[in-house]
Design an enzyme around this catalytic site. Structure first.
Site, short mmCIF file in Angstrom:
data_model
loop_
_atom_site.label_atom_id
_atom_site.label_comp_id
_atom_site.label_asym_id
_atom_site.label_seq_id
_atom_site.Cartn_x
_atom_site.Cartn_y
_atom_site.Cartn_z
CB SER A 170 -9.30 26.09 -10.77
OG SER A 170 -8.72 25.10 -9.93
CD GLU A 222 -13.58 31.20 -5.10
OE1 GLU A 222 -13.97 30.02 -5.13
OE2 GLU A 222 -12.98 31.76 -6.04
O1 KIV Z 1 -11.70 24.89 -8.50
C1 KIV Z 1 -10.98 25.29 -7.56
O2 KIV Z 1 -9.74 25.34 -7.63
C2 KIV Z 1 -11.65 25.72 -6.34
C3 KIV Z 1 -10.84 26.45 -5.32
C4 KIV Z 1 -10.55 27.82 -5.75
C5 KIV Z 1 -11.48 26.42 -3.99
O3 KIV Z 1 -12.82 25.51 -6.20
#
Ligand code: KIV
Length: 271
Positions: free
Chosen positions: A52, A189
């Site tokens: 993310s 998720e």
């Molecule tokens: O990339 C991320 O932050 C994630 C979380 C949302 C679990 O995979």
């Protein structure tokens, strides 16, 4: 006293013990050293260097563009700030799908160059060979099922996954497979709470939910979302604990005013 209050360093074994004792696991994302230092002063159990970062750090629309080198940079920065929590680094898109040897090389680079405690991969049966090969090198693997953002172009939208029976059955099967293969935990998720509860009860390893209800063994949120730094992302599962966007904006506005009014720096703030 709960298990996580007694330990000096969270390991995958500690998380397993927490599941057995019914102690909930708290996981949060981080991408840099300064935030990691703040997290290290709390009792957070797991810090995820999520891909993310592609969205919240780099401003991309999806998680697909972030590279292995960039994830390693973020991972190493976070590891330098954490002494207690288990740090897990996401393997970015294109570094493990379809080629288990490349997957192992990518995972080894992450472990060697960041000092993290494990890696996270998205997917079930289709990446099982990669998971197995990474595990064979002694690298702890966290799975990720349900809404897997690296497959956004296949899904088309970010809506709740596995509402239909066939997809729910595949997800349950994938979770059992990842457990049997040797993963130490699985992120679930954006799936129905009842399905997450069923998965959690059916596997030995902990589940960490994001938009997957209260029956998971733990929860994860993206730090920038829960602190209210990001403003344009408001899914139902997101609880905002702060409105840092407005706080930072207010502080910067105050600084600008002080500079323009020649109030900053004052006598005491100069040499
Ligand atoms: O990339 C991320 O932050 C994630 C979380 C949302 C679990 O995979």
């Amino acid at each position: 006293m709960s298990v996580h209050q007694q330990i000096k360093r969270v390991t995958t074994h500690v998380l397993q013990e927490m599941k057995l004792r019914g102690d909930k696991i708290a996981m949060i994302t981080a991408y840099d050293y300064s935030i990691a230092r703040i997290l290290d002063s709390t009792e957070i159990d797991v810090v995820l260097v999520g891909d993310s970062a592609s969205n919240v750090m780099a401003g991309f629309e999806t998680t697909l563009p972030i590279t292995l080198d960039q994830m390693i940079y973020h991972g190493a920065s976070v590891v330098r700030g954490i002494s207690r929590a288990l740090v897990i680094v996401d393997m970015p898109f294109g570094t493990y799908q379809g080629n288990s040897k490349e997957a192992l090389q990518s995972a080894i680079r992450i472990m060697k160059e960041t000092g993290a405690g494990g890696v996270k991969l998205e997917g079930g049966a289709e990446i099982a060979e990669s998971v197995e090969r990474i595990l064979s090198a002694g690298i702890p693997v966290m799975g990720h099922l349900g809404l897997t953002p690296q497959s956004i172009h296949k899904f088309g939208t970010y809506v709740v996954r596995a509402k239909e029976e066939a997809e729910a059955e595949k997800l349950l099967h994938d979770a059992k497979l990842l457990d049997e293969t040797g993963c130490f935990a699985i992120v679930l998720e954006k799936i129905p709470a009842a399905l997450a509860g069923q998965v959690t009860a059916s596997i030995r390893i902990p589940t960490i939910g994001i938009g997957a209800g209260s029956q998971c063994d733990g929860q994860v949120l993206v730090l920038h979302d829960m602190l209210g730094i990001t403003q344009d992302f408001s899914p139902r599962f997101l609880r905002r604990y702060h409105n840092l966007f407005e706080e930072i904006k207010g502080a910067v506005a105050g600084y600008i005013t002080d500079v323009k009014d020649m109030d900053f720096p004052n006598e005491k703030e100069q040499y």
